[in-house]
Motif scaffolding. Structure first.
Motif, short mmCIF file in Angstrom:
data_model
loop_
_atom_site.label_atom_id
_atom_site.label_comp_id
_atom_site.label_asym_id
_atom_site.label_seq_id
_atom_site.Cartn_x
_atom_site.Cartn_y
_atom_site.Cartn_z
N GLU A 94 -6.66 1.77 -1.11
CA GLU A 94 -6.24 0.96 -2.26
C GLU A 94 -4.73 0.69 -2.17
O GLU A 94 -4.27 -0.44 -2.32
CB GLU A 94 -6.63 1.71 -3.55
CG GLU A 94 -5.88 1.37 -4.82
CD GLU A 94 -6.11 -0.06 -5.31
OE1 GLU A 94 -7.14 -0.64 -4.95
OE2 GLU A 94 -5.23 -0.57 -6.03
N LYS A 95 -3.98 1.74 -1.85
CA LYS A 95 -2.53 1.62 -1.69
C LYS A 95 -2.20 0.62 -0.56
O LYS A 95 -1.41 -0.29 -0.72
CB LYS A 95 -1.96 3.00 -1.33
CG LYS A 95 -0.67 3.35 -2.05
CD LYS A 95 -0.01 4.60 -1.48
CE LYS A 95 -0.83 5.87 -1.65
NZ LYS A 95 -0.28 7.02 -0.90
N SER A 97 -3.98 -1.67 0.68
CA SER A 97 -4.48 -3.04 0.49
C SER A 97 -3.42 -3.95 -0.14
O SER A 97 -3.55 -5.16 -0.13
CB SER A 97 -5.76 -3.03 -0.36
OG SER A 97 -5.46 -2.71 -1.71
N HIS A 98 -2.35 -3.33 -0.69
CA HIS A 98 -1.27 -4.13 -1.27
C HIS A 98 -0.12 -4.36 -0.29
O HIS A 98 0.85 -5.03 -0.62
CB HIS A 98 -0.75 -3.46 -2.54
CG HIS A 98 -1.81 -3.26 -3.58
ND1 HIS A 98 -2.39 -4.31 -4.25
CD2 HIS A 98 -2.44 -2.14 -4.02
CE1 HIS A 98 -3.32 -3.84 -5.07
NE2 HIS A 98 -3.37 -2.52 -4.94
N TRP A 99 -0.20 -3.75 0.88
CA TRP A 99 0.87 -3.91 1.86
C TRP A 99 0.87 -5.31 2.48
O TRP A 99 -0.18 -5.95 2.59
CB TRP A 99 0.72 -2.88 3.00
CG TRP A 99 1.03 -1.47 2.60
CD1 TRP A 99 1.37 -1.03 1.36
CD2 TRP A 99 0.99 -0.30 3.44
NE1 TRP A 99 1.57 0.33 1.38
CE2 TRP A 99 1.35 0.81 2.64
CE3 TRP A 99 0.71 -0.09 4.80
CZ2 TRP A 99 1.42 2.10 3.15
CZ3 TRP A 99 0.78 1.20 5.31
CH2 TRP A 99 1.14 2.28 4.49
N THR A 100 2.05 -5.75 2.89
CA THR A 100 2.18 -7.03 3.58
C THR A 100 2.22 -6.76 5.08
O THR A 100 2.84 -5.80 5.53
CB THR A 100 3.49 -7.72 3.14
OG1 THR A 100 3.50 -7.77 1.72
CG2 THR A 100 3.59 -9.13 3.69
#
Ligand SMILES: [Zn+2]
Length: 240
Positions: A94-95, A97-100
């Motif tokens: 989940e964490k 999945s927000h990374w670029t």
């Protein structure tokens, strides 16, 4: 890479160190297939599906991952199977999945110690376009253990203490006396060297000794018998 039949219900495709693709596993049950680890990309996942097809095996009905590391989970988004992960793994995913995913963001995470040099290099090798990376969570998560009944064979998914990471899960197939370890047996990269934590390795060896199995499928090495695996881990332990 070729697909090998290990026991009556278990198949695996060997690891590929070039782009750090781990071994992927498959349980053939009367009620459907269970895939063990998702691969490091959609391409890796698709390669496995082609191997299943060549061997006249259906696409998996279920897919679960052993831990959140990129090489075991970045193929998750490409599957149509029901996806399952340990609760801790899903939180990590989940964490992430927000990374670029571009060179600048990856370099920042490398410098901040969020990513290892080893992963950094291999992600760049696997992906010619970083923008192809998609990180997804699994649909079902569990804490402790869960059992999937595939008809003539069952798969027990269970948390395990590991010297490699905090979110390790192993898959146990009692009928075939097989355990799928993912990277739970591995140490951790610290710069150029891989290091074992003695306390965690001790706990891991203890737990493995209590589990009944004959063969272990390893994430980045060929399968081993329980005796050989434990012998190897105990040698590592003595060197610490
Ligand atoms: Zn790992």
């Amino acid at each position: 890479m070729k697909l090998t039949k290990l026991t009556e219900h278990i198949y695996y495709m060997e690891h590929d160190p070039e782009t750090d693709r781990p071994a992927l596993g498959y349980i053939k049950g009367k009620k459907g297939g269970f895939m063990m680890d998702a691969g490091n990309s959609a391409a890796h996942y698709q390669h496995f599906l082609e191997k299943l097809q060549e061997n006249k095996l259906p696409p998996p009905r279920y897919l679960s991952v052993t831990h959140s590391h990129w090489d075991h989970t970045f193929g998750l988004w490409a599957t149509e199977a029901v996806t399952i992960a340990g609760e801790k793994t899903n939180k990590e995913l989940e964490k992430m999945s927000h990374w670029t995913w571009d060179n600048t963001s990856m370099k920042q995470r490398l410098d901040a110690g969020q990513e290892s040099e080893f992963s950094h290099i291999h992600i760049q090798r696997e992906y010619s376009h970083l923008s192809d990376i998609r990180v997804r969570t699994a649909e079902i998560s569990f804490n402790g253990s869960m059992t999937i009944d595939l008809g003539d064979v069952t798969c027990i998914l269970r948390d395990i203490v590991s010297p490699h990471c905090r979110d390790s899960v192993v898959f146990l197939i009692p009928q075939d006396e097989v355990i799928f370890l993912g990277d739970s047996y591995c140490s951790v990269p610290e710069g150029e060297v891989w290091v074992y934590d003695k306390v965690l390795l001790t706990a891991y060896i203890d737990e493995l000794e209590r589990i009944d199995f004959r063969y272990a499928i390893k994430g980045h090495h060929p399968p081993q018998t329980k005796e050989v695996l434990l012998g190897e881990l105990k040698n590592e332990w003595k060197r610490l």
